[in-house]
Design a protein around this motif. Structure first.
Motif, PDB file in Angstrom:
ATOM      1  N   VAL A  28       0.854  -1.198   0.000  1.00 55.26           N
ATOM      2  CA  VAL A  28       0.000   0.000   0.000  1.00 55.26           C
ATOM      3  C   VAL A  28       0.885   1.242   0.000  1.00 55.26           C
ATOM      4  CG1 VAL A  28      -1.665   1.375   1.334  1.00 55.26           C
ATOM      5  CG2 VAL A  28      -2.015  -1.096   1.065  1.00 55.26           C
ATOM      6  N   MET A  29       1.873   1.275   0.878  1.00 56.50           N
ATOM      7  CA  MET A  29       2.731   2.454   0.972  1.00 56.50           C
ATOM      8  C   MET A  29       3.587   2.637  -0.278  1.00 56.50           C
ATOM      9  SD  MET A  29       1.756   3.857   3.682  1.00 56.50           S
ATOM     10  CE  MET A  29       0.173   3.048   3.607  1.00 56.50           C
ATOM     11  N   ARG A  30       4.052   1.530  -0.852  1.00 51.80           N
ATOM     12  CA  ARG A  30       4.811   1.620  -2.106  1.00 51.80           C
ATOM     13  C   ARG A  30       3.927   2.196  -3.205  1.00 51.80           C
ATOM     14  NH1 ARG A  30       5.000   0.212  -6.791  1.00 51.80           N
ATOM     15  NH2 ARG A  30       3.258  -1.229  -6.578  1.00 51.80           N
ATOM     16  N   SER A  31       2.703   1.663  -3.326  1.00 53.22           N
ATOM     17  CA  SER A  31       1.801   2.115  -4.390  1.00 53.22           C
ATOM     18  C   SER A  31       1.372   3.566  -4.202  1.00 53.22           C
ATOM     19  CB  SER A  31       0.570   1.206  -4.483  1.00 53.22           C
ATOM     20  OG  SER A  31      -0.288   1.398  -3.378  1.00 53.22           O
ATOM     21  N   GLU A  32       1.374   4.039  -2.956  1.00 54.45           N
ATOM     22  CA  GLU A  32       1.009   5.426  -2.666  1.00 54.45           C
ATOM     23  C   GLU A  32       2.210   6.369  -2.681  1.00 54.45           C
ATOM     24  OE1 GLU A  32      -2.155   6.915  -2.135  1.00 54.45           O
ATOM     25  OE2 GLU A  32      -2.579   5.027  -3.162  1.00 54.45           O
ATOM     26  N   GLY A  33       3.411   5.807  -2.782  1.00 47.91           N
ATOM     27  CA  GLY A  33       4.604   6.637  -2.822  1.00 47.91           C
ATOM     28  C   GLY A  33       5.004   7.210  -1.472  1.00 47.91           C
ATOM     29  N   LYS A  35       7.213   7.166   1.700  1.00 47.25           N
ATOM     30  CA  LYS A  35       8.520   6.643   2.109  1.00 47.25           C
ATOM     31  C   LYS A  35       8.758   6.791   3.610  1.00 47.25           C
ATOM     32  CE  LYS A  35      10.611   7.560  -2.414  1.00 47.25           C
ATOM     33  NZ  LYS A  35       9.662   6.757  -3.042  1.00 47.25           N
ATOM     34  N   GLU A  36       7.754   7.248   4.338  1.00 45.16           N
ATOM     35  CA  GLU A  36       7.871   7.443   5.781  1.00 45.16           C
ATOM     36  C   GLU A  36       7.967   6.100   6.501  1.00 45.16           C
ATOM     37  OE1 GLU A  36       8.203  10.221   7.409  1.00 45.16           O
ATOM     38  OE2 GLU A  36       7.619  11.712   5.929  1.00 45.16           O
ATOM     39  N   ASP A  37       8.602   6.103   7.650  1.00 44.03           N
ATOM     40  CA  ASP A  37       8.666   4.928   8.516  1.00 44.03           C
ATOM     41  C   ASP A  37       7.448   4.996   9.431  1.00 44.03           C
ATOM     42  OD1 ASP A  37       9.573   2.611   9.616  1.00 44.03           O
ATOM     43  OD2 ASP A  37      11.365   3.471  10.543  1.00 44.03           O
ATOM     44  N   LEU A  38       6.513   4.091   9.219  1.00 42.20           N
ATOM     45  CA  LEU A  38       5.203   4.158   9.866  1.00 42.20           C
ATOM     46  C   LEU A  38       4.983   3.013  10.830  1.00 42.20           C
ATOM     47  CD1 LEU A  38       3.160   4.744   6.594  1.00 42.20           C
ATOM     48  CD2 LEU A  38       3.983   6.505   8.162  1.00 42.20           C
ATOM     49  N   GLU A  39       4.109   3.259  11.806  1.00 41.09           N
ATOM     50  CA  GLU A  39       3.642   2.189  12.669  1.00 41.09           C
ATOM     51  C   GLU A  39       2.118   2.271  12.756  1.00 41.09           C
ATOM     52  OE1 GLU A  39       5.993   2.984  16.180  1.00 41.09           O
ATOM     53  OE2 GLU A  39       4.346   4.088  17.107  1.00 41.09           O
ATOM     54  N   VAL A  40       1.504   1.081  12.794  1.00 40.23           N
ATOM     55  CA  VAL A  40       0.054   0.963  12.833  1.00 40.23           C
ATOM     56  C   VAL A  40      -0.312  -0.015  13.939  1.00 40.23           C
ATOM     57  CG1 VAL A  40      -1.982   0.131  11.543  1.00 40.23           C
ATOM     58  CG2 VAL A  40      -0.206   1.429  10.362  1.00 40.23           C
ATOM     59  N   SER A  41      -1.322   0.342  14.683  1.00 45.57           N
ATOM     60  CA  SER A  41      -1.861  -0.549  15.699  1.00 45.57           C
ATOM     61  C   SER A  41      -3.032  -1.315  15.082  1.00 45.57           C
ATOM     62  CB  SER A  41      -2.349   0.274  16.899  1.00 45.57           C
ATOM     63  OG  SER A  41      -3.051  -0.528  17.800  1.00 45.57           O
ATOM     64  N   PRO A  77      -6.119  13.236  -0.275  1.00 40.44           N
ATOM     65  CA  PRO A  77      -5.728  11.854   0.026  1.00 40.44           C
ATOM     66  C   PRO A  77      -4.389  11.497  -0.617  1.00 40.44           C
ATOM     67  CG  PRO A  77      -8.022  11.941  -0.661  1.00 40.44           C
ATOM     68  CD  PRO A  77      -7.438  13.314  -0.893  1.00 40.44           C
ATOM     69  N   GLY A  78      -3.562  10.802   0.157  1.00 40.65           N
ATOM     70  CA  GLY A  78      -2.283  10.340  -0.355  1.00 40.65           C
ATOM     71  C   GLY A  78      -1.211  11.410  -0.466  1.00 40.65           C
ATOM     72  N   ASP A  79      -1.484  12.639   0.001  1.00 46.94           N
ATOM     73  CA  ASP A  79      -0.480  13.699  -0.024  1.00 46.94           C
ATOM     74  C   ASP A  79       0.252  13.689   1.314  1.00 46.94           C
ATOM     75  OD1 ASP A  79       1.110  15.925  -0.173  1.00 46.94           O
ATOM     76  OD2 ASP A  79      -0.545  17.355  -0.405  1.00 46.94           O
ATOM     77  N   PHE A  80       1.350  12.957   1.365  1.00 45.28           N
ATOM     78  CA  PHE A  80       2.076  12.739   2.608  1.00 45.28           C
ATOM     79  C   PHE A  80       2.948  13.914   3.017  1.00 45.28           C
ATOM     80  CE2 PHE A  80       1.213   8.578   0.693  1.00 45.28           C
ATOM     81  CZ  PHE A  80       0.385   8.078   1.677  1.00 45.28           C
ATOM     82  N   THR A  81       2.945  14.993   2.223  1.00 44.75           N
ATOM     83  CA  THR A  81       3.711  16.167   2.621  1.00 44.75           C
ATOM     84  C   THR A  81       3.170  16.759   3.917  1.00 44.75           C
ATOM     85  OG1 THR A  81       2.386  17.644   1.230  1.00 44.75           O
ATOM     86  CG2 THR A  81       4.411  16.726   0.256  1.00 44.75           C
ATOM     87  N   VAL A  82       1.926  16.453   4.268  1.00 46.39           N
ATOM     88  CA  VAL A  82       1.373  16.962   5.536  1.00 46.39           C
ATOM     89  C   VAL A  82       2.150  16.426   6.736  1.00 46.39           C
ATOM     90  CG1 VAL A  82      -0.961  17.305   4.628  1.00 46.39           C
ATOM     91  CG2 VAL A  82      -0.382  15.151   5.749  1.00 46.39           C
ATOM     92  N   HIS A 136      -7.765   4.148   4.020  1.00 44.02           N
ATOM     93  CA  HIS A 136      -8.412   5.158   4.870  1.00 44.02           C
ATOM     94  C   HIS A 136      -7.364   5.934   5.659  1.00 44.02           C
ATOM     95  CE1 HIS A 136     -12.654   4.651   4.244  1.00 44.02           C
ATOM     96  NE2 HIS A 136     -12.662   3.375   4.615  1.00 44.02           N
ATOM     97  N   LEU A 137      -6.344   5.232   6.171  1.00 42.80           N
ATOM     98  CA  LEU A 137      -5.283   5.916   6.913  1.00 42.80           C
ATOM     99  C   LEU A 137      -4.484   6.849   6.012  1.00 42.80           C
ATOM    100  CD1 LEU A 137      -3.841   3.190   9.347  1.00 42.80           C
ATOM    101  CD2 LEU A 137      -5.840   4.661   9.624  1.00 42.80           C
ATOM    102  N   CYS A 138      -4.542   6.607   4.700  1.00 42.86           N
ATOM    103  CA  CYS A 138      -3.885   7.480   3.718  1.00 42.86           C
ATOM    104  C   CYS A 138      -4.790   8.649   3.298  1.00 42.86           C
ATOM    105  CB  CYS A 138      -3.496   6.694   2.466  1.00 42.86           C
ATOM    106  SG  CYS A 138      -2.187   5.490   2.712  1.00 42.86           S
TER     107      CYS A 138
END
Length: 167
Positions: A28-33, A35-41, A77-82, A136-138
């Motif tokens: 999912v993260m690769r397809s959305e581009g 590159k952040e190091d993420l954690e999900v519960s 959605p998917g704009d990780f610059t935030v 949804h998290l994206c």
């Protein structure tokens, strides 16, 4: 991507839950581009557990298949610059220095019943619900038909790329 899995109901499947989470999450993260190091519960619960959460957080007093609680607020959605601005400080886990991306709750009962209903494996259903929730998290949603189409296409593309099909 790191998943912290809490299996409240000791659900057992014929696949490794954490391995599947990592596989789907990374795609999912690769397809959305991202590159952040993420954690999900991730919580795996039953009808009653998810009904209580659905009632408390969405004021819908019935069980559902999956719930998503994003920590990131998006304008697009998917704009990780935030995650680069002031919001980043609030998102960082001080112990791991990873972005606390959000929480996912999956209903074991629905994984099993929907797999039967749709005629595919429990692994495929779990992966579908996970991909759906991660989108949804994206920042994606499916309230409008156009939004739903975007999410559906992304979900199918992710699962097809991983070879997790409806066989």
């Amino acid at each position: 991507m790191t998943f912290y899995v809490e299996n409240e109901v000791d659900a057992e499947f014929d696949f490794d839950i954490e391995e599947l989470c990592k596989l789907v999450g990374d795609e999912v993260m690769r397809s959305e581009g991202c590159k952040e190091d993420l954690e999900v519960s991730l919580i795996i619960t039953d009808d009653e557990g998810i009904r209580q959460m659905n009632s408390e957080f969405r004021q819908i007093d019935k069980p559902t298949d999956v719930l998503s609680f994003p920590n990131v607020s998006y304008e697009t959605p998917g704009d990780f610059t935030v995650m680069e601005g002031a919001q980043r400080v609030d998102l960082l886990d001080p112990d791991t220095d990873k972005i606390m991306f959000g929480d996912i709750v999956i209903n074991e009962n629905r994984v099993r019943s929907q797999a039967l209903e749709y005629g595919h494996s429990e692994k495929r259903e779990f992966a579908f619900l996970l991909a759906h929730s991660l989108l949804h998290l994206c920042g994606y949603d499916h309230m409008e038909p156009e939004e739903a189409k975007v999410m559906e296409d992304k979900q199918e593309g992710i699962l097809n790329t991983l070879g997790i099909t409806r066989d």
